[in-house]
Design a protein around this motif. Structure first.
Motif, PDB file in Angstrom:
ATOM      1  N   ARG A  90      35.509  42.928  31.705  1.00  0.00           N
ATOM      2  CA  ARG A  90      36.182  43.130  32.981  1.00  0.00           C
ATOM      3  C   ARG A  90      35.402  44.101  33.856  1.00  0.00           C
ATOM      4  O   ARG A  90      35.394  43.985  35.079  1.00  0.00           O
ATOM      5  CB  ARG A  90      37.601  43.676  32.740  1.00  0.00           C
ATOM      6  CG  ARG A  90      38.529  42.700  32.031  1.00  0.00           C
ATOM      7  CD  ARG A  90      39.796  43.383  31.540  1.00  0.00           C
ATOM      8  NE  ARG A  90      39.504  44.374  30.510  1.00  0.00           N
ATOM      9  CZ  ARG A  90      40.409  45.168  29.973  1.00  0.00           C
ATOM     10  NH1 ARG A  90      41.676  45.095  30.366  1.00  0.00           N
ATOM     11  NH2 ARG A  90      40.077  46.036  29.036  1.00  0.00           N
ATOM     12  N   ALA A  94      33.285  40.703  35.585  1.00  0.00           N
ATOM     13  CA  ALA A  94      34.385  40.034  36.286  1.00  0.00           C
ATOM     14  C   ALA A  94      34.191  40.012  37.802  1.00  0.00           C
ATOM     15  O   ALA A  94      34.393  38.977  38.446  1.00  0.00           O
ATOM     16  CB  ALA A  94      35.710  40.703  35.932  1.00  0.00           C
ATOM     17  N   ILE A  95      33.787  41.138  38.385  1.00  0.00           N
ATOM     18  CA  ILE A  95      33.617  41.173  39.841  1.00  0.00           C
ATOM     19  C   ILE A  95      32.405  40.350  40.251  1.00  0.00           C
ATOM     20  O   ILE A  95      32.415  39.677  41.284  1.00  0.00           O
ATOM     21  CB  ILE A  95      33.488  42.628  40.349  1.00  0.00           C
ATOM     22  CG1 ILE A  95      34.653  43.474  39.832  1.00  0.00           C
ATOM     23  CG2 ILE A  95      33.462  42.666  41.875  1.00  0.00           C
ATOM     24  CD1 ILE A  95      36.026  42.946  40.184  1.00  0.00           C
ATOM     25  N   ARG A  98      33.582  36.823  40.400  1.00  0.00           N
ATOM     26  CA  ARG A  98      34.348  36.562  41.613  1.00  0.00           C
ATOM     27  C   ARG A  98      33.421  36.266  42.786  1.00  0.00           C
ATOM     28  O   ARG A  98      33.651  35.339  43.573  1.00  0.00           O
ATOM     29  CB  ARG A  98      35.240  37.758  41.955  1.00  0.00           C
ATOM     30  CG  ARG A  98      36.419  37.950  41.013  1.00  0.00           C
ATOM     31  CD  ARG A  98      37.365  39.007  41.546  1.00  0.00           C
ATOM     32  NE  ARG A  98      37.926  38.571  42.829  1.00  0.00           N
ATOM     33  CZ  ARG A  98      38.331  39.407  43.794  1.00  0.00           C
ATOM     34  NH1 ARG A  98      38.214  40.715  43.621  1.00  0.00           N
ATOM     35  NH2 ARG A  98      38.838  38.946  44.907  1.00  0.00           N
ATOM     36  N   TYR A 164      40.961  34.399  31.240  1.00  0.00           N
ATOM     37  CA  TYR A 164      40.727  35.393  32.293  1.00  0.00           C
ATOM     38  C   TYR A 164      39.652  34.923  33.272  1.00  0.00           C
ATOM     39  O   TYR A 164      39.849  34.945  34.503  1.00  0.00           O
ATOM     40  CB  TYR A 164      40.343  36.720  31.654  1.00  0.00           C
ATOM     41  CG  TYR A 164      40.016  37.835  32.620  1.00  0.00           C
ATOM     42  CD1 TYR A 164      40.906  38.223  33.612  1.00  0.00           C
ATOM     43  CD2 TYR A 164      38.817  38.520  32.503  1.00  0.00           C
ATOM     44  CE1 TYR A 164      40.605  39.264  34.486  1.00  0.00           C
ATOM     45  CE2 TYR A 164      38.497  39.560  33.367  1.00  0.00           C
ATOM     46  CZ  TYR A 164      39.387  39.922  34.357  1.00  0.00           C
ATOM     47  OH  TYR A 164      39.090  40.946  35.212  1.00  0.00           O
ATOM     48  N   TYR A 165      38.517  34.487  32.749  1.00  0.00           N
ATOM     49  CA  TYR A 165      37.428  34.039  33.620  1.00  0.00           C
ATOM     50  C   TYR A 165      37.801  32.765  34.372  1.00  0.00           C
ATOM     51  O   TYR A 165      37.470  32.605  35.549  1.00  0.00           O
ATOM     52  CB  TYR A 165      36.153  33.822  32.803  1.00  0.00           C
ATOM     53  CG  TYR A 165      35.394  35.094  32.479  1.00  0.00           C
ATOM     54  CD1 TYR A 165      35.811  36.337  32.942  1.00  0.00           C
ATOM     55  CD2 TYR A 165      34.242  35.058  31.691  1.00  0.00           C
ATOM     56  CE1 TYR A 165      35.117  37.491  32.642  1.00  0.00           C
ATOM     57  CE2 TYR A 165      33.529  36.206  31.397  1.00  0.00           C
ATOM     58  CZ  TYR A 165      33.972  37.426  31.857  1.00  0.00           C
ATOM     59  OH  TYR A 165      33.258  38.574  31.571  1.00  0.00           O
ATOM     60  N   LEU A 168      39.947  33.812  37.282  1.00  0.00           N
ATOM     61  CA  LEU A 168      39.178  34.458  38.345  1.00  0.00           C
ATOM     62  C   LEU A 168      38.490  33.430  39.233  1.00  0.00           C
ATOM     63  O   LEU A 168      38.481  33.548  40.465  1.00  0.00           O
ATOM     64  CB  LEU A 168      38.127  35.400  37.751  1.00  0.00           C
ATOM     65  CG  LEU A 168      38.590  36.744  37.196  1.00  0.00           C
ATOM     66  CD1 LEU A 168      37.394  37.509  36.652  1.00  0.00           C
ATOM     67  CD2 LEU A 168      39.287  37.567  38.267  1.00  0.00           C
ATOM     68  N   GLU A 171      41.074  31.635  41.400  1.00  0.00           N
ATOM     69  CA  GLU A 171      41.609  32.531  42.435  1.00  0.00           C
ATOM     70  C   GLU A 171      40.674  32.649  43.625  1.00  0.00           C
ATOM     71  O   GLU A 171      41.118  32.898  44.756  1.00  0.00           O
ATOM     72  CB  GLU A 171      41.837  33.927  41.843  1.00  0.00           C
ATOM     73  CG  GLU A 171      43.050  34.041  40.934  1.00  0.00           C
ATOM     74  CD  GLU A 171      43.098  35.379  40.224  1.00  0.00           C
ATOM     75  OE1 GLU A 171      42.330  36.287  40.637  1.00  0.00           O
ATOM     76  OE2 GLU A 171      43.869  35.521  39.259  1.00  0.00           O
ATOM     77  N   CYS A 172      39.388  32.463  43.382  1.00  0.00           N
ATOM     78  CA  CYS A 172      38.392  32.577  44.452  1.00  0.00           C
ATOM     79  C   CYS A 172      38.167  31.247  45.174  1.00  0.00           C
ATOM     80  O   CYS A 172      37.262  31.133  46.012  1.00  0.00           O
ATOM     81  CB  CYS A 172      37.082  33.112  43.887  1.00  0.00           C
ATOM     82  SG  CYS A 172      37.209  34.835  43.345  1.00  0.00           S
ATOM     83  N   LYS A 244      32.045  47.552  37.732  1.00  0.00           N
ATOM     84  CA  LYS A 244      33.137  47.441  38.681  1.00  0.00           C
ATOM     85  C   LYS A 244      33.387  48.787  39.357  1.00  0.00           C
ATOM     86  O   LYS A 244      33.531  49.813  38.695  1.00  0.00           O
ATOM     87  CB  LYS A 244      34.407  46.988  37.937  1.00  0.00           C
ATOM     88  CG  LYS A 244      35.650  46.917  38.798  1.00  0.00           C
ATOM     89  CD  LYS A 244      36.832  46.465  37.944  1.00  0.00           C
ATOM     90  CE  LYS A 244      38.120  46.434  38.750  1.00  0.00           C
ATOM     91  NZ  LYS A 244      39.253  45.971  37.909  1.00  0.00           N
ATOM     92  N   GLU A 247      38.232  46.348  43.057  1.00  0.00           N
ATOM     93  CA  GLU A 247      38.482  44.924  42.806  1.00  0.00           C
ATOM     94  C   GLU A 247      37.573  44.030  43.638  1.00  0.00           C
ATOM     95  O   GLU A 247      37.445  42.841  43.356  1.00  0.00           O
ATOM     96  CB  GLU A 247      39.951  44.581  43.100  1.00  0.00           C
ATOM     97  CG  GLU A 247      40.946  45.240  42.157  1.00  0.00           C
ATOM     98  CD  GLU A 247      40.726  44.844  40.702  1.00  0.00           C
ATOM     99  OE1 GLU A 247      40.319  43.700  40.451  1.00  0.00           O
ATOM    100  OE2 GLU A 247      40.954  45.700  39.824  1.00  0.00           O
ATOM    101  N   ASP A 248      36.941  44.588  44.658  1.00  0.00           N
ATOM    102  CA  ASP A 248      36.096  43.790  45.542  1.00  0.00           C
ATOM    103  C   ASP A 248      34.679  44.346  45.665  1.00  0.00           C
ATOM    104  O   ASP A 248      33.931  43.930  46.553  1.00  0.00           O
ATOM    105  CB  ASP A 248      36.721  43.716  46.943  1.00  0.00           C
ATOM    106  CG  ASP A 248      38.050  42.976  46.927  1.00  0.00           C
ATOM    107  OD1 ASP A 248      38.058  41.795  46.558  1.00  0.00           O
ATOM    108  OD2 ASP A 248      39.074  43.607  47.259  1.00  0.00           O
TER     109      ASP A 248
END
Length: 397
Positions: A90, A94-95, A98, A164-165, A168, A171-172, A244, A247-248
């Motif tokens: 994460r 993760a970012i 995204r 999880y991946y 993600l 969601e994008c 990370k 979150e962005d």
């Protein structure tokens, strides 16, 4: 009486580093203040080490999800992109994922199994054996993976990284297809445009993909290897070594670190007359015996260090000498014989039996691991590590 203390590693507290801070000044002053506070004297060949995180933070070396997406679209076309061999994290990936997903219409995510490159396991080797799956040959789609192994969660984080991946990516706004394979060329059955996310095997992976007909291949080290809309970047490592931040947003691995370590070395010499060694460190290189995680998710342990930290240890194995050459001695006679042997040792002991069993690793990797364990990764507040006696041996008084 001989000195009884050998190597000492101290975590040094520092202010919370923000973008634009003078990292050279802060590290220098923190070390000098710590020496007064703790009552230790700065000596020649002491080592000052600082985490890569505070260097990158001071540099303001950050990038947003949108910056990543823009670079991915420009380099891979914005359609279907294969994203292969990422680590399960994460914090680390993760970012990045995204951003990649925002830069494509579809992501074909290829996960290695039973674990990622640094030892995070999706499933156990025992589970593979039980199901008769050959990780060297078998390519599994998501449906087959779930039929065989269900919904496994990471030992320490409690996260099902597959789920999880996948979430993600969706969601994008991108379509997600997940496969499980260890041969990087498996993704070419789905797309010829690939981002390979492996860290230490990335050069080989690119070579294999290109030889097998991939059209556009970029390693994670080639995404954000130059600024995008004024973003941070790293010309050598791109997104590798990033963490990370929000979150962005990610904090990238620091760049141009050599002037930093050289300046700190000079500042300490000017203040004390002592010539210390200085390095920037990231992840140490060691393996957890329970979770099986090999810690090194950064592309290198140390992106910059002063010349005195070049090379590998050149040490004799004391227990070998005591059990062999000096087996008939004891007490002070043994102690003095070993000391004389150390004083007379060759400058290069490679291949000599008396050095067998000593650690055959680079100094920066060994010291970086010591620093990583000393500073921790949470709320200790000691991003600077001060080491004394590392280059001592049994003869030091």
């Amino acid at each position: 009486m001989s000195r009884m203390i050998g190597t000492v590693s101290r975590g040094v507290r520092a202010p919370i580093i923000k973008s634009g801070d003078d990292i050279v000044k802060i590290v220098t002053e923190s070390v000098l203040e710590a020496s007064k506070d703790a009552g230790f004297e700065i000596q020649n060949r002491d080592i000052i080490a600082m985490t890569e995180a505070i260097v990158a933070r001071a540099q303001g070396n950050y990038a947003s999800v949108d910056d990543i997406a823009a670079d991915v679209r420009a380099k891979l076309g914005g359609e279907t992109v294969g994203v292969i061999l990422p680590i399960l994290s994460r914090n680390r990936f993760a970012i990045c994922l995204r951003g990649i997903a925002k830069g494509a219409k579809k992501i074909v995510l290829q996960l290695s199994y039973p674990s990622d490159e640094v030892g995070n396991h999706l499933i156990s080797l025992d589970a593979l054996d039980e199901k008769g799956v050959d990780p060297f040959k078998d390519v599994l789609d998501l449906k087959r993976y779930r039929e065989l192994f269900g919904y496994e969660k990471h030992t320490f984080t409690g996260v099902d990284y597959v789920e999880y991946y996948e979430g993600l990516i969706k969601e994008c706004g991108a379509e997600a297809e997940i496969i499980f394979a260890n041969d990087p060329r498996a993704v070419l059955n789905y797309t010829k445009n690939v981002i390979n996310c492996d860290i230490h095997t990335r050069a080989r992976t690119k070579r294999l993909l290109r030889a097998a007909g991939a059209e556009r291949v970029f390693g994670l080290d080639e995404i954000l290897n130059a600024p995008v809309n004024g973003s941070g970047y790293n010309k050598d490592y791109g997104l590798l070594g990033s963490n990370k931040a929000t979150e962005d947003q990610v904090k990238l691995f620091p760049r141009d670190c050599q002037p930093v370590v050289d300046a700190i070395q000079k500042n300490i010499f000017d203040a004390t007359g002592k010539n210390v060694e200085v390095m920037v460190y990231g992840d140490g290189a060691f393996k957890d015996p329970v979770g099986k995680i090999w810690e090194l998710a950064d592309p290198v342990v140390s992106p910059a260090y002063t010349p005195g930290l070049e090379g590998t240890p050149n040490e004799l194995k004391l227990k070998y000498l005591a059990d062999n050459e000096f087996a008939g001695l004891s007490g002070d006679a043994l102690k003095e014989a070993i000391k004389e042997k150390i004083k007379a040792k060759d400058d290069n002991l490679v291949g000599k039996m008396a050095s067998e069993g000593t650690t055959p690793r680079r100094l920066t990797d060994l010291i970086g691991s010591l620093c990583d364990l000393t500073s921790g990764s949470g709320d200790k507040g000691t991003p600077i590590v001060y080491i004394q006696g590392y280059f001592d041996n049994y003869t030091a008084e």
